[in-house]
Design a protein around this motif. Structure first.
Motif, PDB file in Angstrom:
ATOM      1  N   VAL A  28       0.855  -1.186   0.000  1.00 41.77           N
ATOM      2  CA  VAL A  28       0.000   0.000   0.000  1.00 41.77           C
ATOM      3  C   VAL A  28       0.895   1.241   0.000  1.00 41.77           C
ATOM      4  CG1 VAL A  28      -1.679   1.351   1.339  1.00 41.77           C
ATOM      5  CG2 VAL A  28      -1.928  -1.132   1.179  1.00 41.77           C
ATOM      6  N   CYS A  29       0.579   2.197  -0.888  1.00 41.95           N
ATOM      7  CA  CYS A  29       1.365   3.435  -0.933  1.00 41.95           C
ATOM      8  C   CYS A  29       1.190   4.188   0.388  1.00 41.95           C
ATOM      9  CB  CYS A  29       0.913   4.321  -2.077  1.00 41.95           C
ATOM     10  SG  CYS A  29       1.429   3.676  -3.668  1.00 41.95           S
ATOM     11  N   GLY A  30       2.307   4.477   1.029  1.00 46.20           N
ATOM     12  CA  GLY A  30       2.274   5.177   2.312  1.00 46.20           C
ATOM     13  C   GLY A  30       2.319   6.686   2.115  1.00 46.20           C
ATOM     14  N   GLN A  66       4.143  -1.211   3.510  1.00 47.72           N
ATOM     15  CA  GLN A  66       3.678   0.156   3.236  1.00 47.72           C
ATOM     16  C   GLN A  66       4.891   1.073   3.276  1.00 47.72           C
ATOM     17  OE1 GLN A  66       1.621   3.358   5.859  1.00 47.72           O
ATOM     18  NE2 GLN A  66       0.100   1.761   5.544  1.00 47.72           N
ATOM     19  N   ASN A  67       5.114   1.804   2.182  1.00 49.72           N
ATOM     20  CA  ASN A  67       6.336   2.616   2.119  1.00 49.72           C
ATOM     21  C   ASN A  67       6.161   3.966   2.806  1.00 49.72           C
ATOM     22  OD1 ASN A  67       4.524   3.474  -0.045  1.00 49.72           O
ATOM     23  ND2 ASN A  67       6.187   4.876  -0.556  1.00 49.72           N
ATOM     24  N   ILE A  68       7.284   4.607   3.030  1.00 51.86           N
ATOM     25  CA  ILE A  68       7.320   6.001   3.500  1.00 51.86           C
ATOM     26  C   ILE A  68       8.060   6.797   2.435  1.00 51.86           C
ATOM     27  CG2 ILE A  68       8.308   7.563   5.226  1.00 51.86           C
ATOM     28  CD1 ILE A  68       6.001   5.933   6.341  1.00 51.86           C
ATOM     29  N   GLU A 219      10.178   4.531  -6.600  1.00 55.27           N
ATOM     30  CA  GLU A 219      10.384   3.914  -5.285  1.00 55.27           C
ATOM     31  C   GLU A 219       9.367   2.793  -5.041  1.00 55.27           C
ATOM     32  OE1 GLU A 219       8.432   5.973  -1.697  1.00 55.27           O
ATOM     33  OE2 GLU A 219       9.087   7.661  -2.917  1.00 55.27           O
ATOM     34  N   CYS A 220       8.126   3.013  -5.482  1.00 54.31           N
ATOM     35  CA  CYS A 220       7.083   2.033  -5.149  1.00 54.31           C
ATOM     36  C   CYS A 220       7.210   0.755  -5.983  1.00 54.31           C
ATOM     37  CB  CYS A 220       5.696   2.647  -5.289  1.00 54.31           C
ATOM     38  SG  CYS A 220       5.306   3.760  -3.916  1.00 54.31           S
ATOM     39  N   SER A 221       7.555   0.880  -7.272  1.00 56.69           N
ATOM     40  CA  SER A 221       7.728  -0.358  -8.052  1.00 56.69           C
ATOM     41  C   SER A 221       8.952  -1.121  -7.553  1.00 56.69           C
ATOM     42  CB  SER A 221       7.845  -0.053  -9.555  1.00 56.69           C
ATOM     43  OG  SER A 221       8.880   0.870  -9.796  1.00 56.69           O
ATOM     44  N   PRO A 244      -1.093   9.850 -12.046  1.00 54.26           N
ATOM     45  CA  PRO A 244      -0.144   9.027 -12.805  1.00 54.26           C
ATOM     46  C   PRO A 244       0.583   7.951 -11.972  1.00 54.26           C
ATOM     47  CG  PRO A 244       0.893  11.098 -12.186  1.00 54.26           C
ATOM     48  CD  PRO A 244      -0.520  11.148 -11.655  1.00 54.26           C
ATOM     49  N   HIS A 245       0.559   8.060 -10.631  1.00 56.08           N
ATOM     50  CA  HIS A 245       1.493   7.278  -9.822  1.00 56.08           C
ATOM     51  C   HIS A 245       1.407   5.766 -10.095  1.00 56.08           C
ATOM     52  CE1 HIS A 245       4.179   6.404  -6.548  1.00 56.08           C
ATOM     53  NE2 HIS A 245       3.252   5.795  -5.830  1.00 56.08           N
ATOM     54  N   HIS A 246       0.220   5.191  -9.971  1.00 61.01           N
ATOM     55  CA  HIS A 246       0.115   3.735 -10.115  1.00 61.01           C
ATOM     56  C   HIS A 246       0.300   3.274 -11.556  1.00 61.01           C
ATOM     57  CE1 HIS A 246      -2.311   3.804  -6.119  1.00 61.01           C
ATOM     58  NE2 HIS A 246      -1.011   3.802  -5.918  1.00 61.01           N
ATOM     59  N   CYS A 248       2.288   4.621 -13.629  1.00 63.21           N
ATOM     60  CA  CYS A 248       3.737   4.665 -13.844  1.00 63.21           C
ATOM     61  C   CYS A 248       4.426   3.481 -13.164  1.00 63.21           C
ATOM     62  CB  CYS A 248       4.327   5.982 -13.331  1.00 63.21           C
ATOM     63  SG  CYS A 248       3.725   7.414 -14.235  1.00 63.21           S
ATOM     64  N   GLU A 249       3.942   3.126 -11.969  1.00 62.69           N
ATOM     65  CA  GLU A 249       4.508   1.955 -11.283  1.00 62.69           C
ATOM     66  C   GLU A 249       4.382   0.706 -12.154  1.00 62.69           C
ATOM     67  OE1 GLU A 249       3.629   0.818  -7.235  1.00 62.69           O
ATOM     68  OE2 GLU A 249       2.858   2.820  -6.861  1.00 62.69           O
ATOM     69  N   ILE A 250       3.192   0.505 -12.735  1.00 63.39           N
ATOM     70  CA  ILE A 250       2.968  -0.677 -13.578  1.00 63.39           C
ATOM     71  C   ILE A 250       3.940  -0.657 -14.762  1.00 63.39           C
ATOM     72  CG2 ILE A 250       1.332  -1.813 -15.150  1.00 63.39           C
ATOM     73  CD1 ILE A 250      -0.937  -0.911 -13.327  1.00 63.39           C
TER      74      ILE A 250
HETATM   75 ZN   LIG Z   1       3.333   4.543  -4.231  1.00 65.93          ZN
END
Ligand SMILES: [Zn+2]
Length: 493
Positions: A28-30, A66-68, A219-221, A244-246, A248-250
Motif C-alpha cells: 500500500v502506498c504510504g 507500506q512505504n514512506i 520507489e514504489c515499483s 499518474p502514480h500507479h 507509472c509503477e505498472i
Molecule cells: Zn506509491
C-alpha cells in the motif's frame, strides 16, 4: 461465497485467489511525510487496515508492506516543482531528514491511536536508492528509458499497456500535457525516473547519470518488488494516485521484468468536508490531531464550523468504516456526532454482553439464541467477503447488539451469552479493530480488582476493630489518588 474484491485493473468484482495461499502479499502506498496526517490519510489507511484484518481473520497470512516517501515527491505530483519534504524543510530552517522524522513519528502516533495494524515492513525511499538505480538501469537496457542531460525518463511509447489501469490513452495525455520549461522529454507523456540535481539540492545521490534523486513513482515499483517479489497479490492506494502514480509503477515494473506486477489493484475513495473538497490550500483541512485532541471549536476561514470538540480515534474509525471504502465520505461535525452515539451503543452493548455472560446461570445452549447467532455470523462474513463491505458488517453488529439486549432481558443462559459476547468481541476487536478509549488504558480492569480486594480487607479489619490497619489501607490508597467511601451498599471508590 468466498471473498470477492473490486479490481480497478479491469474494473470488476473478482474472486480473490492469492498466488501462494494461505500467503497474501500486499503493498500500500504510504504517506509523504512533510506534514501532520489529516482525515484523508485516515480514510485511506483505515480502509487498508480493515482489508488486512479481514484477510487475517479469514486465515490468510498477510505480508503487509507500506512505504514512506521521504524524497522525490514533487509539489505538482508530476515532474516539475519542488520536493515536498525539501520545501517544508526550507520553510522551517530544518534538514529535510528532521522534517521526515517529525512527521513519520506523528503519522505513526495517529495510526496507532486509530488502532491500525502496523505494516510488517515500512521501507523508506531514501533507504533504497541503489535498488531504484538498478531498476532504472534495467529499463534503459531494455529500451524503455532514455537519459537526457543527467536525467532519465520513461519512454511511454515503448510500453503499449500504458494507461491500462486508469483507462487513459497516450494520445490524450500528450494533448493534455503541459509543455514544461526546458523540455527534455521526447514525448510530453514521458515521466521522470531520475532527476539531475545541482549542488543546491541537499537530497541528492551519485548515479551512472550524475548526481540527482529518483522520481517519485520508481520507489514504489522497486520496494514492492524487493519485499514481495516481481508479481504479488494486492496493490492498494488512494484513488487520486491511480494516475499518474500507479500507472507509472505498472509501466516501470512490467517493462523491467516482462511479468505481471500487482494482480489486484484496490483503491479507496476520498473525503470531503461539509460537502466541499478538502485541502490545505482551501483552508479546511482538519488534521487528525485536531480531531482527537482539540480543546476549542474549529472553523474554516469563512467562519463555518468544522469541529465543535474533540472525538476519540475509535469514533473517527467507526465513522470511516460506516461507508464503503470505494465510496466518498463526507465529513461534518454532525456526522461525527451521529457516528459517536452509534459507536458508543456498540461499545456498551459489547460490555453489557460480557457482564451478563459473567453473571448468567449456567444453562445448556438454546436454539433460540444459537440459530439467530449463526445467521448473524454468516451475514457479517458475507458482508466482509463482498469487497470488504464494512458498512453492512457494522449494520449486522448493531442487529446483534439489539438482539442480545433482548436475550439478556429474557434471562438467556451463560453458554449462549458467552457465545454472543465472543462473537461481538471478535467482530469489533479483531475484524474491525475498534478500541475505544475507556478500554485502551491497559490494566484498568486489574486495578479495579486490586482496589476491590484492598477495600474488602479494610472492611474485615474494621470488623475486627483493627482500626490502625484499616486507616493504613485508606490513607495508602488516598496517597495514590484513590478515595474510599463507605456507603450503605458497601465501600466505593
Ligand atoms: Zn506509491
Amino acid at each position: 461465497m468466498g471473498l470477492r474484491v473490486y479490481n480497478t485493473l479491469g474494473r470488476k468484482l473478482e474472486a480473490f485467489t492469492p498466488l501462494d495461499p494461505p500467503r497474501v502479499s500486499m503493498y500500500v502506498c504510504g504517506p509523504t511525510v512533510y506534514g501532520h496526517s489529516h482525515l484523508g490519510h485516515a480514510k485511506s489507511y483505515v480502509a487498508f487496515d480493515a482489508i488486512v484484518r479481514w484477510l487475517r481473520f479469514s486465515g490468510y497470512q498477510v505480508n503487509y508492506v507500506q512505504n514512506i516517501t521521504d524524497v522525490g515527491h514533487l509539489t505538482d505530483d508530476a515532474d516539475e516543482g519542488e520536493d515536498k519534504v525539501v520545501a517544508e524543510a526550507r520553510r522551517r530552517g530544518l534538514h529535510p531528514m528532521a522534517v521526515v522524522e517529525t512527521y513519520l513519528r506523528s503519522y505513526l502516533d495517529d495510526m496507532d491511536a486509530l488502532n491500525l495494524v502496523r505494516p510488517d515492513i515500512m521501507p523508506r525511499a531514501t533507504g533504497h536508492i541503489p535498488e531504484q538505480i538498478e531498476q532504472i538501469q534495467t529499463l534503459i537496457e531494455r529500451g524503455h528509458a532514455y537519459e537526457v542531460g543527467g536525467s532519465v525518463y520513461f519512454d511511454v511509447a515503448s510500453f503499449p499497456d500504458y494507461g491500462k489501469l486508469s483507462g487513459r490513452r497516450v494520445d490524450e495525455l500528450e494533448a493534455g500535457a503541459r509543455v514544461a520549461v526546458g523540455v527534455e522529454k521526447r514525448n510530453p507523456a514521458d515521466f521522470a525516473l531520475w532527476k539531475c540535481a545541482d549542488e543546491s539540492h541537499i537530497m541528492r545521490w551519485p548515479s551512472p547519470w550524475g548526481t540527482g534523486f529518483p522520481g517519485w513513482h520508481v520507489e514504489c515499483s522497486t520496494m514492492s518488488q524487493k519485499y514481495l517479489g516481481e508479481t504479488f497479490d494486492i496493490h492498494g492506494g488512494g484513488l487520486e494516485n491511480q494516475f499518474p502514480h500507479h500507472e507509472c509503477e505498472i509501466a516501470q515494473a512490467e517493462a523491467a521484468t516482462g511479468k505481471k506486477f500487482a494482480r489486484y489493484w484496490l483503491h479507496n475513495n476520498m473525503c470531503t468536508i461539509n460537502g466541499q473538497k478538502m485541502g490545505k490550500s482551501l483552508g479546511n483541512a482538519v488534521s487528525l490531531k485536531d480531531i482527537f485532541y482539540t480543546a476549542e471549536p474549529l472553523h474554516d476561514r469563512d467562519g463555518n464550523l468544522l469541529l465543535e470538540r474533540a472525538f476519540e480515534p475509535a469514533v473517527v474509525k467507526h465513522f470511516i468504516l460506516t461507508s464503503h471504502y470505494r465510496q466518498n465520505l463526507d465529513f461534518s461535525n454532525d456526522a461525527l456526532k451521529a457516528a459517536e452515539s452509534g459507536s458508543y451503543k456498540l461499545r456498551d452493548a459489547r460490555r453489557a454482553l460480557v457482564e451478563a455472560a459473567r453473571k448468567a446461570e449456567p444453562t445448556p445452549p438454546s436454539d433460540a439464541v444459537r440459530t439467530p447467532l449463526a445467521e448473524f455470523e454468516q451475514r457479517f462474513t458475507d458482508a466482509m467477503n463482498d469487497d470488504f463491505n464494512t458498512a453492512s458488517a457494522i449494520a449486522v453488529a448493531f442487529e446483534l447488539a439489539r438482539e442480545s439486549g433482548k436475550w439478556i432481558r429474557e434471562g438467556a443462559g451463560k453458554d449462549d451469552l458467552t457465545q454472543a459476547a465472543t462473537l461481538m468481541h471478535r467482530w469489533t476487536d479483531e475484524a474491525l479493530g475498534l478500541r475505544w478509549r475507556e478500554e485502551s488504558s491497559a490494566g484498568s480492569d486489574d486495578r479495579d480488582q486490586v482496589v476491590g480486594l484492598l477495600a474488602d480487607l479494610r472492611q474485615e479489619a474494621r470488623q475486627q476493630k483493627d482500626f490502625a490497619l484499616s486507616d493504613r489501607i485508606r490513607d495508602g490508597l488516598k496517597a495514590i489518588g484513590i478515595e474510599l467511601r463507605d456507603t450503605p451498599q458497601g465501600p466505593t471508590w
